[in-house]
Scaffold this motif. Structure first.
Motif, PDB file in Angstrom:
ATOM      1  N   GLU A   1       1.066  -1.051  -0.058  1.00 40.48           N
ATOM      2  CA  GLU A   1      -0.233  -0.108  -0.111  1.00 40.48           C
ATOM      3  C   GLU A   1       0.885   1.137   0.215  1.00 40.48           C
ATOM      4  N   GLY A   2       2.113   1.249   0.643  1.00 44.24           N
ATOM      5  CA  GLY A   2       2.477   2.286   0.856  1.00 44.24           C
ATOM      6  C   GLY A   2       3.934   2.863  -0.369  1.00 44.24           C
ATOM      7  N   LEU A   3       3.874   1.504  -1.379  1.00 45.50           N
ATOM      8  CA  LEU A   3       4.699   1.860  -2.579  1.00 45.50           C
ATOM      9  C   LEU A   3       3.660   2.755  -3.541  1.00 45.50           C
ATOM     10  N   VAL A   4       2.167   1.017  -3.834  1.00 48.24           N
ATOM     11  CA  VAL A   4       1.550   1.667  -4.771  1.00 48.24           C
ATOM     12  C   VAL A   4       1.159   3.238  -4.201  1.00 48.24           C
ATOM     13  N   ALA A   5       1.457   3.824  -3.708  1.00 50.90           N
ATOM     14  CA  ALA A   5       1.412   5.487  -2.769  1.00 50.90           C
ATOM     15  C   ALA A   5       1.936   6.623  -3.522  1.00 50.90           C
ATOM     16  N   ASP A   6       3.019   5.353  -2.910  1.00 50.45           N
ATOM     17  CA  ASP A   6       4.406   6.482  -4.171  1.00 50.45           C
ATOM     18  C   ASP A   6       4.510   6.597  -5.348  1.00 50.45           C
ATOM     19  N   GLY A   7       3.915   5.909  -5.650  1.00 48.36           N
ATOM     20  CA  GLY A   7       3.455   6.060  -7.527  1.00 48.36           C
ATOM     21  C   GLY A   7       4.634   4.645  -7.775  1.00 48.36           C
ATOM     22  N   CYS A   8       4.000   3.817  -7.075  1.00 42.31           N
ATOM     23  CA  CYS A   8       5.173   2.454  -7.663  1.00 42.31           C
ATOM     24  C   CYS A   8       4.408   2.106  -8.255  1.00 42.31           C
ATOM     25  N   ALA A   9       4.990   0.313  -9.276  1.00 40.59           N
ATOM     26  CA  ALA A   9       4.035  -0.125  -9.777  1.00 40.59           C
ATOM     27  C   ALA A   9       4.505  -1.352  -8.697  1.00 40.59           C
ATOM     28  N   VAL A  10       3.333  -2.827  -8.281  1.00 42.59           N
ATOM     29  CA  VAL A  10       4.631  -3.462  -7.751  1.00 42.59           C
ATOM     30  C   VAL A  10       3.613  -4.894  -7.875  1.00 42.59           C
ATOM     31  N   ALA A  11       4.512  -6.215  -8.292  1.00 43.23           N
ATOM     32  CA  ALA A  11       4.275  -6.931  -8.770  1.00 43.23           C
ATOM     33  C   ALA A  11       4.247  -8.539  -8.018  1.00 43.23           C
ATOM     34  N   VAL A  12       3.177  -9.222  -8.016  1.00 43.07           N
ATOM     35  CA  VAL A  12       3.505  -9.977  -6.714  1.00 43.07           C
ATOM     36  C   VAL A  12       3.832 -11.481  -7.715  1.00 43.07           C
ATOM     37  N   ILE A  13       5.414 -11.895  -6.805  1.00 40.16           N
ATOM     38  CA  ILE A  13       5.858 -13.169  -7.348  1.00 40.16           C
ATOM     39  C   ILE A  13       5.528 -14.281  -7.423  1.00 40.16           C
ATOM     40  N   GLY A  14       5.636 -15.596  -7.800  1.00 40.04           N
ATOM     41  CA  GLY A  14       6.205 -17.009  -7.092  1.00 40.04           C
ATOM     42  C   GLY A  14       5.740 -17.667  -7.788  1.00 40.04           C
TER      43      GLY A  14
END
Length: 450
Positions: free
Chosen positions: A262-275
């Motif tokens: 949530e913090g990363l998204v608020a900073d303007g990042c794209a987040v990808a969950v891998i696995g």
């Protein structure tokens, strides 16, 4: 074949087999002449069956073996599922990589037989067993036909029996990084000291070189991401690996990953969950929770504050050339089209594609495990979360990695002495106390770094 069955076989079949082989070896030593000493090895096999990440940590050992014995071909014996990372590291001739199929007991026995025959045809005379007190691997070192057999040994410790047929026994040292201990195993081949690890201090193990990937592979991943997830275009990409693999006790809590993302998204990042595909349910939960917060405009998330004075939108324009959404309505619309957090579990079809993804992303946040070690083969920044195991033994060998470790009195609980069977009740406080705010702060430092 699951890990519990492997442990069961290693204990209840491995102990009597090690005793029998040790008895045979003692008789041979008594009635047959010892092999000629001081002869350079003809061929060397390194046995590192089970840990894919440990292959990366063993890179310097492979390099120094080749430098010390340039005329002795290097061979490796490992599980088939781990082969790709070794091939990518290019530390030996691919023809000298011998694999074991552990998907079933039948395939295990059949592939072991084939591997042993291949090693004997190669006239291997030095076997270096890098497994931590596995009986099966010590038996394989004997079955390979090698006259010199190096491996970890209990010496004066109780338990951990794996026979006396290891004729270059090396004490396991829980106070030294495992990569340094791999180097000690390699140096023990010629050691005459007692113990074999009583050797002069050498330089610390070096970071592994970056894997040289085909540029088309990296470009292909970029193109696929742009086509499949247009909403993340222009945003700095952060990868998170929330799964614990075969050892779930190593996983940072889902709630902590949620707060971080949530913090990363608020900073303007794209987040990808891998696995892997087995991690998809966990990934869906994480993505759903972060998107729910985004739909509410970030309410309730006290981590969602950008450290950049000019704000995340201006920072994005400067660092990634992005055109960021200008208001809450647009942020909501972006989220509806796929959002700033995406599920990439099962997305990469090979280790090489995963490494290509690491070239595209800026940062990886991961539990202790293979992805964090693979990242050392690429330029990506990495934050690694330790608890049941310690970075003192397993931190990746790269200056672009920061390890979080809370040093609880009961940690580490996954050790060579218990065959990585934790005595924890599942309440992994050693990881739960690592605050998302601290990880987010370090993530921001890495994203701002060159």
């Amino acid at each position: 074949m699951n890990i519990d069955l492997q442990r069961f076989i290693d204990r209840w079949a491995g102990i009597p087999l090690c005793a029998a082989v040790s008895g045979v070896d003692a008789l041979k030593r008594r009635f047959m002449p010892a092999p000629v000493a001081d002869q350079p090895p003809r061929a060397i096999v390194v046995i590192l069956l089970s840990e894919m990440g440990s292959l990366v940590l063993a890179n310097d050992m492979f390099a120094r073996l080749k430098a010390r014995y340039p005329d002795a071909p290097l061979h490796a014996l490992l599980f088939a599922k781990n082969r790709e990372i070794l091939d990518l590291m290019q530390v030996m001739d691919p023809a000298n990589v011998h694999t074991v199929d552990d998907r079933s007991l039948t395939s295990l026995l059949s592939s072991l037989w084939q591997a042993i025959k291949a090693l004997r045809r190669a006239n291997v005379d030095v076997a270096i067993d890098c497994e931590l007190f596995s009986r099966i691997s010590s038996l394989l070192s004997y079955a390979s036909g090698a006259a010199v057999r190096v491996g970890f040994h209990r010496h004066t410790q109780e338990g951990l029996y794996r026979g006396s047929h290891i004729n270059r026994p090396v004490p396991y040292n829980p106070y030294h990084h495992i990569s340094a201990q791999f180097l000690t195993l390699a140096r023990a081949v010629d050691s005459t000291a007692v113990p074999k690890s009583k050797l002069a201090v050498v330089a610390s193990p070096r970071p592994p070189p970056h894997v040289q990937l085909d540029g088309a592979l990296v470009q292909g991943i970029q193109t696929r991401l742009a086509q499949d997830f247009p909403a993340i275009a222009g945003k700095p990409l952060v990868l998170v690996y929330p799964g614990g693999g075969i050892l779930p006790i190593r996983a940072w809590p889902l709630a902590s990953y949620t707060a971080l993302c949530e913090g990363l998204v608020a900073d303007g990042c794209a987040v990808a969950v891998i696995g892997l595909k087995d991690d998809q349910e966990l990934a869906r939960q994480l993505v759903a929770q972060v998107r729910a917060t985004a739909d509410m405009g970030g309410e309730g998330n006290d981590l969602a504050h950008s450290p950049f004075q000019q704000g995340p939108r201006d920072w994005l324009r400067q660092t990634a050339g992005a055109t960021a959404p200008s208001g809450g309505r647009e942020l909501h619309e972006v989220n509806e089209r796929g959002g700033a957090i995406i599920d990439l579990t099962g997305y990469t079809r090979s280790i090489s594609e995963l490494l290509a993804l690491f070239h595209v992303a800026r940062l990886l946040v991961t539990n202790d495990g293979g992805p964090g070690q693979f990242a050392a083969l690429t330029p990506i920044w990495t934050l690694m979360l330790f608890g049941p195991e310690t970075p003192g033994l397993y931190a990746p060998l790269t200056p672009r990695c920061y390890s979080f470790y809370s040093q609880w009195p009961c940690s580490p609980c996954l050790t060579a002495y218990n065959h990585r069977t934790s005595y924890c009740d599942g309440d992994n406080q050693c990881l739960k106390v690592i605050a998302p705010a601290a990880v987010l702060a370090k993530a921001r430092e890495c994203l701002a770094a060159p």
